[in-house]
Design a protein around this motif. Structure first.
Motif, PDB file in Angstrom:
ATOM      1  N   GLY A  22       6.280 -42.437  -2.706  1.00 62.32           N
ATOM      2  CA  GLY A  22       4.903 -42.439  -2.239  1.00 62.32           C
ATOM      3  C   GLY A  22       4.535 -41.130  -1.564  1.00 62.32           C
ATOM      4  O   GLY A  22       5.363 -40.490  -0.919  1.00 62.32           O
ATOM      5  N   THR A  23       3.276 -40.745  -1.733  1.00 68.07           N
ATOM      6  CA  THR A  23       2.763 -39.539  -1.092  1.00 68.07           C
ATOM      7  C   THR A  23       1.344 -39.825  -0.605  1.00 68.07           C
ATOM      8  O   THR A  23       0.536 -40.427  -1.312  1.00 68.07           O
ATOM      9  CB  THR A  23       2.812 -38.345  -2.062  1.00 68.07           C
ATOM     10  OG1 THR A  23       2.408 -37.154  -1.379  1.00 68.07           O
ATOM     11  CG2 THR A  23       1.912 -38.539  -3.273  1.00 68.07           C
ATOM     12  N   GLN A  24       1.066 -39.389   0.612  1.00 66.63           N
ATOM     13  CA  GLN A  24      -0.223 -39.683   1.235  1.00 66.63           C
ATOM     14  C   GLN A  24      -1.288 -38.718   0.739  1.00 66.63           C
ATOM     15  O   GLN A  24      -1.062 -37.499   0.712  1.00 66.63           O
ATOM     16  CB  GLN A  24      -0.110 -39.598   2.759  1.00 66.63           C
ATOM     17  CG  GLN A  24      -1.420 -39.815   3.494  1.00 66.63           C
ATOM     18  CD  GLN A  24      -1.887 -41.250   3.452  1.00 66.63           C
ATOM     19  OE1 GLN A  24      -1.113 -42.181   3.675  1.00 66.63           O
ATOM     20  NE2 GLN A  24      -3.178 -41.455   3.181  1.00 66.63           N
ATOM     21  N   VAL A  25      -2.429 -39.280   0.370  1.00 63.15           N
ATOM     22  CA  VAL A  25      -3.619 -38.498   0.044  1.00 63.15           C
ATOM     23  C   VAL A  25      -4.715 -38.928   1.007  1.00 63.15           C
ATOM     24  O   VAL A  25      -5.044 -40.117   1.080  1.00 63.15           O
ATOM     25  CB  VAL A  25      -4.060 -38.724  -1.414  1.00 63.15           C
ATOM     26  CG1 VAL A  25      -5.411 -38.089  -1.670  1.00 63.15           C
ATOM     27  CG2 VAL A  25      -3.014 -38.162  -2.370  1.00 63.15           C
ATOM     28  N   THR A  26      -5.265 -37.977   1.732  1.00 63.43           N
ATOM     29  CA  THR A  26      -6.316 -38.254   2.694  1.00 63.43           C
ATOM     30  C   THR A  26      -7.513 -37.385   2.376  1.00 63.43           C
ATOM     31  O   THR A  26      -7.391 -36.157   2.308  1.00 63.43           O
ATOM     32  CB  THR A  26      -5.841 -37.991   4.122  1.00 63.43           C
ATOM     33  OG1 THR A  26      -4.684 -38.805   4.396  1.00 63.43           O
ATOM     34  CG2 THR A  26      -6.936 -38.332   5.119  1.00 63.43           C
ATOM     35  N   VAL A  27      -8.653 -38.037   2.180  1.00 64.00           N
ATOM     36  CA  VAL A  27      -9.889 -37.322   1.872  1.00 64.00           C
ATOM     37  C   VAL A  27     -10.881 -37.575   2.997  1.00 64.00           C
ATOM     38  O   VAL A  27     -11.242 -38.723   3.265  1.00 64.00           O
ATOM     39  CB  VAL A  27     -10.477 -37.774   0.526  1.00 64.00           C
ATOM     40  CG1 VAL A  27     -11.692 -36.937   0.172  1.00 64.00           C
ATOM     41  CG2 VAL A  27      -9.433 -37.688  -0.575  1.00 64.00           C
ATOM     42  N   SER A  28     -11.319 -36.532   3.637  1.00 64.08           N
ATOM     43  CA  SER A  28     -12.247 -36.662   4.747  1.00 64.08           C
ATOM     44  C   SER A  28     -13.675 -36.378   4.283  1.00 64.08           C
ATOM     45  O   SER A  28     -13.900 -35.587   3.365  1.00 64.08           O
ATOM     46  CB  SER A  28     -11.857 -35.707   5.865  1.00 64.08           C
ATOM     47  OG  SER A  28     -11.841 -34.373   5.391  1.00 64.08           O
ATOM     48  N   GLY A  67     -14.964 -33.887  -2.240  1.00 59.99           N
ATOM     49  CA  GLY A  67     -15.344 -32.905  -3.246  1.00 59.99           C
ATOM     50  C   GLY A  67     -14.212 -31.987  -3.663  1.00 59.99           C
ATOM     51  O   GLY A  67     -14.331 -31.265  -4.663  1.00 59.99           O
ATOM     52  N   GLY A  68     -13.135 -32.019  -2.898  1.00 60.51           N
ATOM     53  CA  GLY A  68     -12.002 -31.154  -3.198  1.00 60.51           C
ATOM     54  C   GLY A  68     -11.078 -31.735  -4.249  1.00 60.51           C
ATOM     55  O   GLY A  68     -11.352 -32.792  -4.839  1.00 60.51           O
ATOM     56  N   SER A  69      -9.967 -31.029  -4.469  1.00 63.69           N
ATOM     57  CA  SER A  69      -9.016 -31.406  -5.509  1.00 63.69           C
ATOM     58  C   SER A  69      -7.592 -31.381  -4.977  1.00 63.69           C
ATOM     59  O   SER A  69      -7.278 -30.618  -4.053  1.00 63.69           O
ATOM     60  CB  SER A  69      -9.116 -30.432  -6.694  1.00 63.69           C
ATOM     61  OG  SER A  69     -10.390 -30.467  -7.287  1.00 63.69           O
ATOM     62  N   LEU A  70      -6.760 -32.207  -5.587  1.00 67.23           N
ATOM     63  CA  LEU A  70      -5.327 -32.201  -5.337  1.00 67.23           C
ATOM     64  C   LEU A  70      -4.627 -32.492  -6.656  1.00 67.23           C
ATOM     65  O   LEU A  70      -5.196 -33.146  -7.539  1.00 67.23           O
ATOM     66  CB  LEU A  70      -4.929 -33.272  -4.321  1.00 67.23           C
ATOM     67  CG  LEU A  70      -5.250 -33.029  -2.856  1.00 67.23           C
ATOM     68  CD1 LEU A  70      -4.946 -34.292  -2.041  1.00 67.23           C
ATOM     69  CD2 LEU A  70      -4.468 -31.849  -2.293  1.00 67.23           C
ATOM     70  N   ARG A  71      -3.399 -32.028  -6.749  1.00 64.98           N
ATOM     71  CA  ARG A  71      -2.596 -32.360  -7.915  1.00 64.98           C
ATOM     72  C   ARG A  71      -1.279 -32.972  -7.454  1.00 64.98           C
ATOM     73  O   ARG A  71      -0.535 -32.355  -6.685  1.00 64.98           O
ATOM     74  CB  ARG A  71      -2.323 -31.131  -8.788  1.00 64.98           C
ATOM     75  CG  ARG A  71      -1.652 -31.506 -10.106  1.00 64.98           C
ATOM     76  CD  ARG A  71      -1.412 -30.306 -11.006  1.00 64.98           C
ATOM     77  NE  ARG A  71      -0.308 -29.479 -10.545  1.00 64.98           N
ATOM     78  CZ  ARG A  71       0.317 -28.598 -11.313  1.00 64.98           C
ATOM     79  NH1 ARG A  71      -0.045 -28.438 -12.584  1.00 64.98           N
ATOM     80  NH2 ARG A  71       1.292 -27.851 -10.809  1.00 64.98           N
ATOM     81  N   LEU A  72      -1.013 -34.154  -7.936  1.00 62.01           N
ATOM     82  CA  LEU A  72       0.234 -34.840  -7.641  1.00 62.01           C
ATOM     83  C   LEU A  72       1.218 -34.614  -8.787  1.00 62.01           C
ATOM     84  O   LEU A  72       0.819 -34.524  -9.944  1.00 62.01           O
ATOM     85  CB  LEU A  72       0.009 -36.343  -7.467  1.00 62.01           C
ATOM     86  CG  LEU A  72      -1.035 -36.761  -6.436  1.00 62.01           C
ATOM     87  CD1 LEU A  72      -1.082 -38.286  -6.350  1.00 62.01           C
ATOM     88  CD2 LEU A  72      -0.751 -36.146  -5.088  1.00 62.01           C
TER      89      LEU A  72
END
Length: 125
Positions: A118-124, A15-20
Motif C-alpha cells: 500500500g502507498t498513501q495518496v493525498t490530494v488537497s 489538479g495535479g498528477s502522480l504515478r504509482l
C-alpha cells in the motif's frame, strides 16, 4: 517474500498528477492479471484499474479519462498514471495480482494471490 513492491505515492494539490509503480517478478508480471485498488477509512477496498497479461484493461468509472495503466516489460513494472487528481482520490492505493481473469480481480470476486504493502495518496483542495 515480497512479491509486489509499490512506490510513487505522495501528496499533491487538486489538479495535479502522480504515478504509482508496482514492481514484481517476471513470472507474475507476464502471467497474472494485475491491478490497482484503493481504500479509505471505513470503506471497502475498491478496484481502480486492472490489466490482464494480454493488455486488456478495466477502469472504474470514477477514474476513466484521468488514470491510465501502462507496463514496462523490461522492468516487470505496472504503472498507474493519475492525472487531474481530486480530493476524492485520496486513499491508500494497493497493487494486487491474481491468476484469475481481470474482471474477477477488478471486482475482487476472488481474493488476490498477492497484495502490495500500500502507498498513501493525498490530494488537497
Amino acid at each position: 517474500q515480497v512479491q509486489l513492491v509499490e512506490s510513487g505515492g505522495g501528496s499533491v494539490q487538486a489538479g495535479g498528477s502522480l504515478r504509482l509503480a508496482c514492481g514484481t517478478s517476471e513470472h507474475i508480471y507476464s502471467t497474472y492479471s494485475m491491478g490497482w485498488f484503493r481504500q479509505t477509512p471505513g470503506n471497502e477496498r475498491e478496484g481502480v484499474a486492472a490489466i490482464d497479461e494480454d493488455g486488456s484493461t478495466l477502469y472504474a468509472d470514477s477514474v476513466k479519462g484521468r488514470f491510465t495503466l501502462s507496463k514496462d516489460n523490461a522492468k516487470n513494472t505496472l504503472y498507474l498514471q493519475m492525472n487531474s487528481l481530486t480530493p476524492e482520490d485520496t486513499a491508500i492505493y494497493y497493487c494486487a495480482a491474481d491468476r484469475s481473469n481481470v474482471r474477477l480481480l477488478f471486482n475482487l470476486l476472488v481474493p488476490p494471490d498477492y497484495w502490495g504493502q500500500g502507498t498513501q495518496v493525498t490530494v488537497s483542495a
